[in-house]
Write a protein that holds these residues in place. Sequence first.
Motif, PDB file in Angstrom:
ATOM      1  N   THR A  77       0.854  -1.186   0.000  1.00  0.00           N
ATOM      2  CA  THR A  77       0.000   0.000   0.000  1.00  0.00           C
ATOM      3  C   THR A  77       0.890   1.236   0.000  1.00  0.00           C
ATOM      4  O   THR A  77       2.025   1.195   0.467  1.00  0.00           O
ATOM      5  N   GLY A  78       0.375   2.306  -0.540  1.00  0.00           N
ATOM      6  CA  GLY A  78       1.177   3.518  -0.633  1.00  0.00           C
ATOM      7  C   GLY A  78       2.324   3.330  -1.611  1.00  0.00           C
ATOM      8  O   GLY A  78       2.234   2.581  -2.577  1.00  0.00           O
ATOM      9  N   GLY A  79       3.402   3.974  -1.356  1.00  0.00           N
ATOM     10  CA  GLY A  79       4.568   3.876  -2.219  1.00  0.00           C
ATOM     11  C   GLY A  79       5.781   4.423  -1.507  1.00  0.00           C
ATOM     12  O   GLY A  79       5.678   4.969  -0.402  1.00  0.00           O
ATOM     13  N   PRO A  80       6.945   4.276  -2.101  1.00  0.00           N
ATOM     14  CA  PRO A  80       8.159   4.744  -1.435  1.00  0.00           C
ATOM     15  C   PRO A  80       8.208   6.261  -1.355  1.00  0.00           C
ATOM     16  O   PRO A  80       7.671   6.959  -2.215  1.00  0.00           O
ATOM     17  N   PRO A  81       8.846   6.788  -0.321  1.00  0.00           N
ATOM     18  CA  PRO A  81       9.037   8.238  -0.247  1.00  0.00           C
ATOM     19  C   PRO A  81      10.054   8.685  -1.285  1.00  0.00           C
ATOM     20  O   PRO A  81      10.701   7.857  -1.937  1.00  0.00           O
ATOM     21  N   LYS A  82      10.199   9.987  -1.438  1.00  0.00           N
ATOM     22  CA  LYS A  82      11.180  10.497  -2.398  1.00  0.00           C
ATOM     23  C   LYS A  82      12.594  10.079  -2.014  1.00  0.00           C
ATOM     24  O   LYS A  82      13.427   9.794  -2.870  1.00  0.00           O
ATOM     25  N   ARG A  83      12.837  10.055  -0.731  1.00  0.00           N
ATOM     26  CA  ARG A  83      14.162   9.669  -0.248  1.00  0.00           C
ATOM     27  C   ARG A  83      14.040   9.190   1.202  1.00  0.00           C
ATOM     28  O   ARG A  83      13.283   9.751   1.973  1.00  0.00           O
ATOM     29  N   LEU A  84      14.776   8.146   1.520  1.00  0.00           N
ATOM     30  CA  LEU A  84      14.796   7.620   2.885  1.00  0.00           C
ATOM     31  C   LEU A  84      16.221   7.196   3.212  1.00  0.00           C
ATOM     32  O   LEU A  84      16.787   6.330   2.546  1.00  0.00           O
ATOM     33  N   THR A  85      16.785   7.843   4.209  1.00  0.00           N
ATOM     34  CA  THR A  85      18.162   7.557   4.614  1.00  0.00           C
ATOM     35  C   THR A  85      18.181   7.152   6.071  1.00  0.00           C
ATOM     36  O   THR A  85      17.533   7.786   6.913  1.00  0.00           O
ATOM     37  N   ARG A  86      18.900   6.110   6.379  1.00  0.00           N
ATOM     38  CA  ARG A  86      19.038   5.663   7.762  1.00  0.00           C
ATOM     39  C   ARG A  86      20.514   5.542   8.105  1.00  0.00           C
ATOM     40  O   ARG A  86      21.301   5.017   7.327  1.00  0.00           O
ATOM     41  N   THR A  87      20.862   6.036   9.287  1.00  0.00           N
ATOM     42  CA  THR A  87      22.248   6.012   9.744  1.00  0.00           C
ATOM     43  C   THR A  87      22.328   5.353  11.112  1.00  0.00           C
ATOM     44  O   THR A  87      21.581   5.721  12.030  1.00  0.00           O
ATOM     45  N   TYR A  88      23.218   4.377  11.255  1.00  0.00           N
ATOM     46  CA  TYR A  88      23.454   3.711  12.526  1.00  0.00           C
ATOM     47  C   TYR A  88      24.857   4.063  13.017  1.00  0.00           C
ATOM     48  O   TYR A  88      25.821   4.004  12.246  1.00  0.00           O
ATOM     49  N   GLU A  89      24.943   4.401  14.291  1.00  0.00           N
ATOM     50  CA  GLU A  89      26.232   4.667  14.920  1.00  0.00           C
ATOM     51  C   GLU A  89      26.361   3.807  16.167  1.00  0.00           C
ATOM     52  O   GLU A  89      25.404   3.648  16.925  1.00  0.00           O
ATOM     53  N   ASP A  90      27.554   3.269  16.385  1.00  0.00           N
ATOM     54  CA  ASP A  90      27.836   2.479  17.583  1.00  0.00           C
ATOM     55  C   ASP A  90      28.376   3.416  18.648  1.00  0.00           C
ATOM     56  O   ASP A  90      29.458   3.988  18.502  1.00  0.00           O
TER      57      ASP A  90
END
Length: 203
Positions: free
Chosen positions: A81-94
Amino acid sequence: MPESRRLLLLSLATSMVLWSGLSEAQQKPTTTRPRPTTATTKTTATAKTTATTKPRPVAAQTRDPFVGVWLLNPQTSKYETGGPPKRLTRTYEDRGGGTMFMTTDVVTAQGTAYSYLVYKRDGKPYPEAAVGADSIRLVIVRSVDPRTEELFFFVDGKPSDKPSTITISPDGMTMTQVVTVRNSKGQPFTNTVVYDRQPDTTR
């Protein structure tokens, strides 16, 4: 942006996919021995090698496989359902001591949404800081294995029916997030969000 749309985006975004920091190349012993000249010498050398040679240990893991910057791949993602956003960024830091810091940046036609989560994979609830959200959401993260996390979300005190599962591919280059939520009519749907690891510019 309607609250249901915002929470859906953050669910897809914040549902925090081999080892990212490890070298993919495996080292192999390269011992050079004189070529035996007789059958007796060959037998003695073989027996000695068998008795004294031990497998070299694999390099120790130095980084969490989630650590890094991940960018949504809309071509390989699947939305029921719906659709992807224009941009999606995820950042993980330890942050050390088993503490992870996750930042999610979602760009849609309505604007940009940010969320921040500092957590441990210990099954305890941690508050998510979502810029612009009307309510605070708690997130529980549990480790399934070194490359897989399960997340449960609490909105207004109600837990999600199913966990959001995030898995890192064996080569450490792809993160896949499976999110099962309900729409405004209470009907469940599943979106599979795929991210590509971005180059590490800090090295």
